[in-house]
Design a protein around this motif. Structure first.
Motif, mmCIF file in Angstrom:
data_model
loop_
_atom_site.group_PDB
_atom_site.id
_atom_site.type_symbol
_atom_site.label_atom_id
_atom_site.label_comp_id
_atom_site.label_asym_id
_atom_site.label_seq_id
_atom_site.Cartn_x
_atom_site.Cartn_y
_atom_site.Cartn_z
ATOM 1 N N PHE A 153 62.736 40.099 44.941
ATOM 2 C CA PHE A 153 63.703 41.159 44.674
ATOM 3 C C PHE A 153 63.878 42.100 45.865
ATOM 4 O O PHE A 153 64.990 42.266 46.393
ATOM 5 C CB PHE A 153 63.298 41.966 43.432
ATOM 6 C CG PHE A 153 64.113 43.202 43.246
ATOM 7 C CD1 PHE A 153 65.413 43.129 42.776
ATOM 8 C CD2 PHE A 153 63.591 44.458 43.562
ATOM 9 C CE1 PHE A 153 66.187 44.274 42.622
ATOM 10 C CE2 PHE A 153 64.357 45.607 43.413
ATOM 11 C CZ PHE A 153 65.656 45.515 42.945
ATOM 12 N N ALA A 154 62.809 42.747 46.301
ATOM 13 C CA ALA A 154 62.913 43.742 47.369
ATOM 14 C C ALA A 154 63.279 43.090 48.692
ATOM 15 O O ALA A 154 64.093 43.620 49.460
ATOM 16 C CB ALA A 154 61.603 44.513 47.503
ATOM 17 N N TYR A 155 62.696 41.951 48.966
ATOM 18 C CA TYR A 155 62.989 41.239 50.211
ATOM 19 C C TYR A 155 64.457 40.840 50.272
ATOM 20 O O TYR A 155 65.140 41.046 51.278
ATOM 21 C CB TYR A 155 62.084 40.012 50.321
ATOM 22 C CG TYR A 155 62.288 39.213 51.587
ATOM 23 C CD1 TYR A 155 61.772 39.664 52.802
ATOM 24 C CD2 TYR A 155 62.972 38.006 51.574
ATOM 25 C CE1 TYR A 155 61.942 38.942 53.966
ATOM 26 C CE2 TYR A 155 63.155 37.271 52.735
ATOM 27 C CZ TYR A 155 62.639 37.742 53.923
ATOM 28 O OH TYR A 155 62.827 37.014 55.082
ATOM 29 N N SER A 156 64.967 40.269 49.169
ATOM 30 C CA SER A 156 66.368 39.847 49.130
ATOM 31 C C SER A 156 67.299 41.040 49.304
ATOM 32 O O SER A 156 68.324 40.947 49.995
ATOM 33 C CB SER A 156 66.673 39.145 47.805
ATOM 34 O OG SER A 156 65.900 37.974 47.664
ATOM 35 N N MET A 157 66.951 42.152 48.670
ATOM 36 C CA MET A 157 67.768 43.358 48.791
ATOM 37 C C MET A 157 67.883 43.791 50.247
ATOM 38 O O MET A 157 68.984 44.080 50.743
ATOM 39 C CB MET A 157 67.155 44.488 47.970
ATOM 40 C CG MET A 157 67.903 45.800 48.050
ATOM 41 S SD MET A 157 66.874 47.224 47.608
ATOM 42 C CE MET A 157 65.816 47.345 49.040
#
Length: 258
Positions: A153-157
């Motif tokens: 989630f955070a990485y993709s964001m």
């Protein structure tokens, strides 16, 4: 020499390990003076020594890319001796988890390095590039910028933000002779991958390595040198008509996994 960088100066963030190290070595072999900005002093100085042993030239600057003042001071120092031609925004960190197990501290940490770090680098070099009316910026994004990947989630964001920053900078500065593109790798075999497997799957490392390799349709992970070769092309005069473009390098992951 095709894809020559002779006489050019390249700044490479996170240039002391993994993909960044491969880019540093490749650019130096093609004649560039490489300025490595890395938080890890041992990795950075070791890569400089490796480049110098292969008759290249390089400098190391200990740097936290999330610190705007630090990056601006380093780039100002570099311009005292060199005319900067290339910026590779490669420094980044990862996080495993969906939104439920991503806390605000995780989010801030990834934002500060993966987004703000890219912003800081670009903001610091743009005035120099505008003055020269030339310059190349490569941002390291990810296939996670454009496809859904579980537990990222955070990485993709953050990598999605890198992609859109690339488009915005390319649009705003194309008339200033500045080119801005991004590279979106799939899984690449780096020390980070080995460390991740060792930490999370200590009893079946070989099996997990094979499983991760098979998630790429081509049947293996990418090599850092393969990413470096793409970066070399995009920074060379041979790519002078290319800007505002994302380049997936993914062993067929995006198009062949449907």
């Amino acid at each position: 020499m095709i894809f020559s960088l002779k006489g050019k100066t390249a700044i490479i963030t996170g240039g002391g390990s993994g993909i960044g190290k491969a880019i540093s070595n490749t650019f130096a072999k093609q004649g560039a003076h490489v300025c490595i900005l890395d938080f890890n002093e041992e990795n950075g100085t070791s890569t400089v020594t490796e480049i110098e042993n292969n008759n290249g030239t390089a400098s190391f600057y200990k740097c936290d890319v999330s610190n705007q003042e630090q990056i601006e001071n380093i780039i100002s120092e570099i311009t005292n001796n060199h005319s900067i031609n290339i910026l590779i925004n490669n420094a980044g960190i990862a996080h495993v988890g969906n939104i439920e197990n991503t806390n605000s501290e995780d989010l801030d940490r990834l934002y500060n390095v993966n987004i703000k770090g890219v912003y800081n680098g670009i903001k610091a070099v743009i005035p120099h590039f505008k003055k020269k009316k030339s310059g190349v910026i490569i941002n390291m994004a990810s296939i996670a910028s454009s496809v859904g990947i579980s537990d990222r989630f955070a990485y993709s964001m953050t990598k999605g933000a890198v992609l859109t920053m690339t488009y915005s900078v390319a649009k705003d500065y194309v008339t200033h002779g500045i080119r801005c593109n991004c590279i979106s790798p799939a899984r690449v075999h780096t020390p980070f991958v080995d460390g991740f497997i060792k930490q999370n799957y200590p009893d079946n490392q070989a099996e997990m390595f094979e499983n991760l390799s098979k998630t790429q349709p081509i049947g293996r992970m990418g090599k850092p040198e393969e990413i470096a070769n793409l970066a070399l092309y995009l920074c060379s005069n041979e790519a002078s008509f290319i800007t505002g473009t994302d380049f997936p390098i993914d062993g067929g992951f995006i198009k062949l996994n449907g």
